[in-house]
Each structure stands twice: as structure tokens, then as C-alpha cells.
Design an enzyme around this catalytic site. Structure first.
Site, PDB file in Angstrom:
ATOM      1  N   LYS A  11      67.609   5.262 -10.090  1.00 54.20           N
ATOM      2  CA  LYS A  11      68.170   6.569 -10.457  1.00 54.20           C
ATOM      3  C   LYS A  11      67.389   7.735  -9.841  1.00 54.20           C
ATOM      4  O   LYS A  11      66.253   7.567  -9.378  1.00 54.20           O
ATOM      5  CB  LYS A  11      68.197   6.685 -11.987  1.00 54.20           C
ATOM      6  CG  LYS A  11      69.166   5.699 -12.665  1.00 54.20           C
ATOM      7  CD  LYS A  11      69.209   5.939 -14.177  1.00 54.20           C
ATOM      8  CE  LYS A  11      70.200   5.011 -14.862  1.00 54.20           C
ATOM      9  NZ  LYS A  11      70.278   5.279 -16.323  1.00 54.20           N
ATOM     10  N   TYR A  51      80.469   5.962 -14.869  1.00 49.81           N
ATOM     11  CA  TYR A  51      80.035   5.935 -16.279  1.00 49.81           C
ATOM     12  C   TYR A  51      81.179   6.232 -17.255  1.00 49.81           C
ATOM     13  O   TYR A  51      80.929   6.595 -18.402  1.00 49.81           O
ATOM     14  CB  TYR A  51      78.888   6.924 -16.497  1.00 49.81           C
ATOM     15  CG  TYR A  51      77.527   6.360 -16.135  1.00 49.81           C
ATOM     16  CD1 TYR A  51      76.989   5.273 -16.838  1.00 49.81           C
ATOM     17  CD2 TYR A  51      76.759   6.901 -15.119  1.00 49.81           C
ATOM     18  CE1 TYR A  51      75.739   4.753 -16.524  1.00 49.81           C
ATOM     19  CE2 TYR A  51      75.503   6.390 -14.795  1.00 49.81           C
ATOM     20  CZ  TYR A  51      75.001   5.313 -15.515  1.00 49.81           C
ATOM     21  OH  TYR A  51      73.759   4.793 -15.210  1.00 49.81           O
ATOM     22  N   PHE A  59      76.106  12.449 -24.515  1.00 46.93           N
ATOM     23  CA  PHE A  59      75.250  12.667 -23.345  1.00 46.93           C
ATOM     24  C   PHE A  59      75.988  12.467 -22.022  1.00 46.93           C
ATOM     25  O   PHE A  59      75.374  12.528 -20.957  1.00 46.93           O
ATOM     26  CB  PHE A  59      74.025  11.739 -23.411  1.00 46.93           C
ATOM     27  CG  PHE A  59      74.353  10.278 -23.557  1.00 46.93           C
ATOM     28  CD1 PHE A  59      74.743   9.512 -22.460  1.00 46.93           C
ATOM     29  CD2 PHE A  59      74.272   9.657 -24.792  1.00 46.93           C
ATOM     30  CE1 PHE A  59      75.058   8.169 -22.595  1.00 46.93           C
ATOM     31  CE2 PHE A  59      74.580   8.301 -24.943  1.00 46.93           C
ATOM     32  CZ  PHE A  59      74.978   7.566 -23.834  1.00 46.93           C
ATOM     33  N   ARG A  87      67.951  -7.061 -16.765  1.00 44.22           N
ATOM     34  CA  ARG A  87      67.823  -6.251 -17.988  1.00 44.22           C
ATOM     35  C   ARG A  87      66.413  -6.406 -18.571  1.00 44.22           C
ATOM     36  O   ARG A  87      65.846  -5.459 -19.112  1.00 44.22           O
ATOM     37  CB  ARG A  87      68.871  -6.658 -19.038  1.00 44.22           C
ATOM     38  CG  ARG A  87      70.329  -6.518 -18.610  1.00 44.22           C
ATOM     39  CD  ARG A  87      70.865  -5.116 -18.601  1.00 44.22           C
ATOM     40  NE  ARG A  87      70.610  -4.384 -19.812  1.00 44.22           N
ATOM     41  CZ  ARG A  87      71.101  -3.160 -20.050  1.00 44.22           C
ATOM     42  NH1 ARG A  87      71.882  -2.560 -19.156  1.00 44.22           N
ATOM     43  NH2 ARG A  87      70.822  -2.519 -21.152  1.00 44.22           N
ATOM     44  N   THR A  93      66.485   0.775 -23.006  1.00 47.26           N
ATOM     45  CA  THR A  93      67.035   2.057 -22.530  1.00 47.26           C
ATOM     46  C   THR A  93      66.051   3.201 -22.764  1.00 47.26           C
ATOM     47  O   THR A  93      65.823   4.035 -21.885  1.00 47.26           O
ATOM     48  CB  THR A  93      68.359   2.353 -23.284  1.00 47.26           C
ATOM     49  OG1 THR A  93      69.222   1.220 -23.153  1.00 47.26           O
ATOM     50  CG2 THR A  93      69.048   3.588 -22.718  1.00 47.26           C
ATOM     51  N   ARG A 104      61.033   0.507 -17.051  1.00 52.10           N
ATOM     52  CA  ARG A 104      61.198   1.726 -17.852  1.00 52.10           C
ATOM     53  C   ARG A 104      59.915   2.105 -18.583  1.00 52.10           C
ATOM     54  O   ARG A 104      59.607   3.292 -18.731  1.00 52.10           O
ATOM     55  CB  ARG A 104      62.393   1.561 -18.793  1.00 52.10           C
ATOM     56  CG  ARG A 104      63.722   1.725 -18.021  1.00 52.10           C
ATOM     57  CD  ARG A 104      64.889   1.281 -18.820  1.00 52.10           C
ATOM     58  NE  ARG A 104      66.175   1.723 -18.261  1.00 52.10           N
ATOM     59  CZ  ARG A 104      67.351   1.300 -18.699  1.00 52.10           C
ATOM     60  NH1 ARG A 104      67.418   0.425 -19.688  1.00 52.10           N
ATOM     61  NH2 ARG A 104      68.464   1.756 -18.157  1.00 52.10           N
ATOM     62  N   ASN A 114      65.829   7.449 -17.038  1.00 60.23           N
ATOM     63  CA  ASN A 114      65.118   6.190 -17.282  1.00 60.23           C
ATOM     64  C   ASN A 114      65.074   5.256 -16.063  1.00 60.23           C
ATOM     65  O   ASN A 114      65.006   4.035 -16.205  1.00 60.23           O
ATOM     66  CB  ASN A 114      65.687   5.500 -18.529  1.00 60.23           C
ATOM     67  CG  ASN A 114      67.155   5.193 -18.390  1.00 60.23           C
ATOM     68  OD1 ASN A 114      67.764   5.462 -17.359  1.00 60.23           O
ATOM     69  ND2 ASN A 114      67.735   4.620 -19.435  1.00 60.23           N
ATOM     70  N   HIS A 117      69.466   1.587 -13.553  1.00 56.07           N
ATOM     71  CA  HIS A 117      70.676   1.083 -14.215  1.00 56.07           C
ATOM     72  C   HIS A 117      70.803  -0.395 -13.888  1.00 56.07           C
ATOM     73  O   HIS A 117      70.494  -0.810 -12.770  1.00 56.07           O
ATOM     74  CB  HIS A 117      71.929   1.808 -13.694  1.00 56.07           C
ATOM     75  CG  HIS A 117      73.209   1.095 -14.071  1.00 56.07           C
ATOM     76  ND1 HIS A 117      73.836   1.310 -15.276  1.00 56.07           N
ATOM     77  CD2 HIS A 117      73.921   0.118 -13.436  1.00 56.07           C
ATOM     78  CE1 HIS A 117      74.896   0.504 -15.357  1.00 56.07           C
ATOM     79  NE2 HIS A 117      74.971  -0.220 -14.251  1.00 56.07           N
ATOM     80  N   GLU A 128      81.180  -3.334 -11.154  1.00 61.78           N
ATOM     81  CA  GLU A 128      80.220  -2.344 -10.639  1.00 61.78           C
ATOM     82  C   GLU A 128      79.808  -2.658  -9.201  1.00 61.78           C
ATOM     83  O   GLU A 128      79.619  -1.744  -8.400  1.00 61.78           O
ATOM     84  CB  GLU A 128      79.001  -2.269 -11.567  1.00 61.78           C
ATOM     85  CG  GLU A 128      79.355  -1.657 -12.915  1.00 61.78           C
ATOM     86  CD  GLU A 128      78.179  -1.597 -13.889  1.00 61.78           C
ATOM     87  OE1 GLU A 128      78.377  -1.105 -15.008  1.00 61.78           O
ATOM     88  OE2 GLU A 128      77.063  -2.040 -13.536  1.00 61.78           O
TER      89      GLU A 128
END
Ligand code: ADP
Ligand code: MG
Length: 140
Positions: A11, A51, A59, A87, A93, A104, A114, A117, A128
Site C-alpha cells: 500500500k 474495495y 472508512f 494473511r 488488520t 503490519r 496498514n 492488502h 482480485e
């Protein structure tokens, strides 16, 4: 466990701080192979579409603006149980809840900014991946 592919995004908060290589090292150390990768800058429209599942969340606007604010690195990770493994390497998150050693925990600035993704299930991973890559761009 089967070989899977998952969609990962480094990100804007992370690309901005020059953390692409450090984050890629975490994936590779965990046995995930980067089988496709490109650096792009999302438009607000593209971020909104990616998203869309979160569009009712408070948010959503902030998230789309953040994702379009600076370049991102989109990538396909491949490996045994890649979706869950990614993950795990990412961490929770909210970085305040992320385990030691996760991306993270080490790099995220906040629950919104964070750093990474990762797809959360086989169906979303397939959707995706095809959002960003054609089959020809993925070389396992
Ligand atoms: P994850 O990225 O861990 O799968 P979610 O799918 O729940 O998490 O949320 C998508 C993204 O939206 C998060 O990674 C984060 O950037 C942002 N986000 C989630 N919850 C919040 C929140 N409470 N406040 C601001 N941004 C959030
Ligand atoms: Mg998610």
C-alpha cells in the site's frame, strides 16, 4: 495442502517509505513466490471498485483516497496454502493487534495505513488477481 495464488498489494504508506524490498523479503522468507508484480497508481475509480465490498463501511472514502494517494505494488503470491499463509505474514488488520514479526506489526502506521492488502478466500483471490493481471502476466 494445495498450491494457491493470492493477490497482494503493497500500500501507499509502504511504497512511500521505500519498504517494497523489505516487505517482499518477508513473503519470500515465508515460502511465498512472487509470480507477478507491477507498480501502478490507482485512480479513485479503480480504488473504489477494488474495495466495493466495503462501500457501506464508514472508512470507505478515506480508504479509497489513501489507496489512490501514491503508487502501490500489486502482486500475485504463489505457494502452499498461499491465501492463509499471506494473511499470517501480514498480521492483524490493526497493527496494535498484530503478532511480533508480522509485516503490519513492523511497518503499519495505523489500522487504515496498514502497509499491505491480501485476499481473504479462494473466490476473492481469483477475482482480485484478474482485477489487476491477465494470465500472460503471471509466470509461476
Ligand atoms: P484486511 O485488509 O485485514 O483484510 P478489511 O478487509 O477488514 O481488513 O479492511 C480493508 C482495509 O480497510 C484495511 O486493510 C484497512 O486499510 C482499512 N480499514 C479497515 N478497518 C478500518 C478502520 N476501522 N478505520 C480505517 N480504515 C480501516
Ligand atoms: Mg480484507
Amino acid at each position: 495442502m494445495a498450491i494457491e495464488r493470492t493477490l497482494s498489494i503493497i500500500k501507499p504508506d509502504a511504497t512511500k517509505r521505500n519498504l517494497t524490498g523489505k516487505i517482499n523479503a518477508k513473503f519470500e522468507e515465508a515460502g511465498l513466490r512472487i509470480v507477478a508484480q507491477k507498480r501502478i497508481q490507482l485512480t479513485m475509480d479503480q480504488a473504489g471498485k477494488f474495495y466495493e465490498v466495503h462501500k457501506e463501511r464508514p472508512f470507505y472514502g478515506e480508504l479509497c483516497e489513501f489507496m489512490a494517494s501514491e503508487p502501490v505494488v500489486v502482486q500475485v503470491l504463489e505457494g502452499e496454502g498461499a491465501i492463509a499463509k499471506n494473511r499470517e505474514v501480514m498480521g492483524a488488520t490493526n497493527p496494535a493487534e498484530a503478532d511480533e514479526g508480522t509485516i503490519r506489526k513492523e511497518y503499519a502506521l495505523s489500522v487504515g495505513e496498514n502497509s499491505v492488502h491480501g485476499s481473504d478466500a479462494p473466490e476473492t483471490a481469483a477475482e482480485e488477481i484478474s482485477f489487476f493481471f491477465s494470465g500472460l502476466e503471471i509466470v509461476g
